[in-house]
Write a protein that holds these residues in place. Structure first.
Motif, mmCIF file in Angstrom:
data_model
loop_
_atom_site.group_PDB
_atom_site.id
_atom_site.type_symbol
_atom_site.label_atom_id
_atom_site.label_comp_id
_atom_site.label_asym_id
_atom_site.label_seq_id
_atom_site.Cartn_x
_atom_site.Cartn_y
_atom_site.Cartn_z
ATOM 1 N N ILE A 157 14.078 8.288 5.193
ATOM 2 C CA ILE A 157 13.431 7.695 6.371
ATOM 3 C C ILE A 157 12.916 6.295 6.057
ATOM 4 O O ILE A 157 12.971 5.391 6.898
ATOM 5 C CB ILE A 157 12.288 8.593 6.877
ATOM 6 N N ALA A 158 12.437 6.107 4.828
ATOM 7 C CA ALA A 158 11.919 4.800 4.427
ATOM 8 C C ALA A 158 12.996 3.720 4.485
ATOM 9 O O ALA A 158 12.697 2.542 4.729
ATOM 10 C CB ALA A 158 11.334 4.866 3.014
ATOM 11 N N ARG A 194 15.351 3.493 6.766
ATOM 12 C CA ARG A 194 15.521 3.106 8.175
ATOM 13 C C ARG A 194 14.243 2.539 8.769
ATOM 14 O O ARG A 194 14.291 1.662 9.644
ATOM 15 C CB ARG A 194 15.973 4.311 8.989
ATOM 16 N N LYS A 195 13.112 3.045 8.323
ATOM 17 C CA LYS A 195 11.827 2.567 8.840
ATOM 18 C C LYS A 195 11.181 1.668 7.791
ATOM 19 O O LYS A 195 11.517 0.508 7.664
ATOM 20 C CB LYS A 195 10.928 3.753 9.182
ATOM 21 N N SER A 196 10.256 2.223 7.034
ATOM 22 C CA SER A 196 9.607 1.512 5.927
ATOM 23 C C SER A 196 8.798 2.497 5.126
ATOM 24 O O SER A 196 8.503 3.616 5.586
ATOM 25 C CB SER A 196 8.688 0.397 6.448
ATOM 26 N N SER A 197 8.420 2.109 3.923
ATOM 27 C CA SER A 197 7.581 2.974 3.091
ATOM 28 C C SER A 197 6.215 3.156 3.727
ATOM 29 O O SER A 197 5.618 4.238 3.652
ATOM 30 C CB SER A 197 7.440 2.388 1.681
ATOM 31 N N PHE A 237 5.542 3.269 6.882
ATOM 32 C CA PHE A 237 5.687 4.239 7.967
ATOM 33 C C PHE A 237 5.606 5.661 7.430
ATOM 34 O O PHE A 237 4.901 6.513 7.971
ATOM 35 C CB PHE A 237 7.022 4.011 8.689
ATOM 36 N N VAL A 238 6.332 5.940 6.335
ATOM 37 C CA VAL A 238 6.343 7.285 5.753
ATOM 38 C C VAL A 238 4.959 7.666 5.247
ATOM 39 O O VAL A 238 4.498 8.796 5.448
ATOM 40 C CB VAL A 238 7.380 7.383 4.619
ATOM 41 N N GLN A 283 6.579 6.873 -1.859
ATOM 42 C CA GLN A 283 6.489 5.641 -1.067
ATOM 43 C C GLN A 283 5.281 4.801 -1.475
ATOM 44 O O GLN A 283 5.329 3.568 -1.439
ATOM 45 C CB GLN A 283 6.449 5.978 0.423
ATOM 46 N N SER A 333 6.400 -6.334 4.730
ATOM 47 C CA SER A 333 7.399 -5.268 4.718
ATOM 48 C C SER A 333 7.506 -4.648 3.352
ATOM 49 O O SER A 333 7.366 -5.331 2.339
ATOM 50 C CB SER A 333 8.771 -5.819 5.142
ATOM 51 N N GLU A 344 10.314 -2.904 2.483
ATOM 52 C CA GLU A 344 11.730 -2.753 2.150
ATOM 53 C C GLU A 344 12.412 -4.108 2.137
ATOM 54 O O GLU A 344 12.013 -5.022 2.813
ATOM 55 C CB GLU A 344 12.440 -1.840 3.174
#
Length: 398
Positions: free
Chosen positions: A275-276, A278-281, A283-284, A327, A396, A398
């Motif tokens: 998921i990280a 596609r989104k970001s660390s 977010f997770v 993350q 960000s 990522e």
């Protein structure tokens, strides 16, 4: 180690699987002593207090080791694969030495030094992964922390499968597996293309790292996460036993359900890593902390649910309680000075594990005093403080 380090973004297919296996193999040393505790109690005539001290010795050793490794910046000044190898071999040797235990002090020392050398395995493994993965680091560390979760459970599986073999077989086999992981990593994984130049010893390196806003945010977020994580893991059997004794019967054994609740965290780490991407660390970490924090708040009410719902929710908690761990390590690695990534990861691990000792002892005192589900609310400050910290992270991941 004569293989030329690639400079392109193409990473050899073997790199991540080897790192993950080596991490899994090396961290199997962590709870090897726990798997043979019943035999050691009988052999050495240990008291209940001594059993707790045997378990804590590894944690204290790890904290001491990470402080030494971080202060000396060992994995930033020397090849991290070499550091990993030396610590895997040394940790395996000390772990196996416990088979010669004839007294309590000797046993404690073997577990203490096993923890010390684990400081050159767990955080250094993450350093190696960060040296190879500029992009997708969250996914890579998700697999690595998942390997840690499974590695810590491996001794119990070996005990289950070993049947009537002597308890010493468990210590010898985990040492052999850890050594194999270290050798395989050293032979097949050279220093990564993103490792930066070799760091030099600077006594103030740790202080300089914490001056960075993002490093502080990710580090303190990790500390909050750790307040909850290991305390939850430590008290899962207590939670299940309390439910069985006071609220309802369990279809499966407490030990099996404990293994499943903790082990399912490997799935959470892996999915969180994907998921990280596609989104970001960030977010997770936020989602994980919100969900696990909600469970911390709701736990007194969970005991009044029927068994299928109670176990299902406990397994979901097991997924989210650790899914943010890799993350946070990703954010720490990305926000640290590139020449001192290992130092940053190691000192954050050190403080994080020190936090677990405080939270475990606090909850233990509350449990002995009140013996009520209400005491598990003491887990809640971890996710709350973790969220406050991670919202201060800028940029960000990522």
């Amino acid at each position: 180690m004569s293989e030329k380090t690639p400079t392109s973004k193409k990473i050899p297919a073997r790199i991540l699987p080897v790192i993950v296996f080596a991490q899994f193999a090396g961290t199997s040393l962590w709870f090897a002593g726990n798997a043979v505790i019943p035999d050691l109690v009988e052999l050495l005539q240990l008291t209940d207090a001594a059993v707790g001290n045997v378990t804590s010795a590894v944690q204290f050793g790890f904290i001491g080791g990470t402080l030494v490794f971080a202060y000396l910046s060992l994995a930033d000044r020397y090849s991290p694969s070499l550091v990993f190898l030396i610590c895997a071999v040394a940790g395996s040797a000390v772990n196996a030495m416990a088979i010669f235990s004839t007294g309590y002090i000797f046993l404690i020392l073997t577990r203490l030094f096993t923890g010390f050398f684990l400081a050159g395995i767990y955080p250094v493994g993450m350093k190696i992964a960060s040296d190879w993965h500029r992009e997708g680091l969250g996914r890579a560390l998700g697999y690595l922390v998942g390997a840690l979760v499974l590695g810590t459970a491996l001794p119990h599986l070996i005990r289950e499968l070993s049947g009537d073999l002597p308890w010493k077989f468990i210590l010898i086999s985990t040492s052999a597996i850890a050594t194999l992981g270290g050798v395989l990593l050293y032979i097949t994984v050279p220093d990564g293309p993103f490792s930066g130049k070799r760091g030099v010893f600077k006594p103030n390196t740790i202080a300089l790292l914490f001056k960075d806003r993002n490093f502080r945010a990710s580090a303190f977020g990790y500390f909050g996460h750790m307040w909850e994580l290991y305390t939850f893991w430590a008290f899962v059997p207590v939670i299940l036993t309390l439910y069985q004794s006071d609220y309802g019967e369990l279809s499966l054994s407490v030990s099996l359900l404990s293994f499943l609740t903790i082990g399912i965290g490997a799935l959470g780490c892996s999915i969180g890593g994907l998921i990280a991407i596609r989104k970001s660390s960030q977010f997770v970490t936020k989602v994980s902390l919100y969900v696990s924090g909600l469970f911390c708040l709701m736990i007194p009410f969970l005991f009044h649910l029927n068994e299928p719902v109670f176990i299902t929710l406990l397994l979901i908690w097991g997924i989210f309680v650790v899914s943010d761990s890799p993350q946070f390590s990703t954010l720490v690695a990305r926000s640290a000075d590139k020449d001192y990534v290992a130092t940053g990861l190691t000192i954050v691990n050190s403080i994080g594990f020190a936090t677990t000792i405080i939270s475990i002892q606090l909850l233990n005192i509350l449990w002995v005093q009140f013996h009520s589900p209400i005491v598990f609310l003491a887990l809640l400050p971890g996710p709350v403080l973790g969220l406050i910290a991670i919202y201060r992270y800028r940029g960000s991941s990522e």
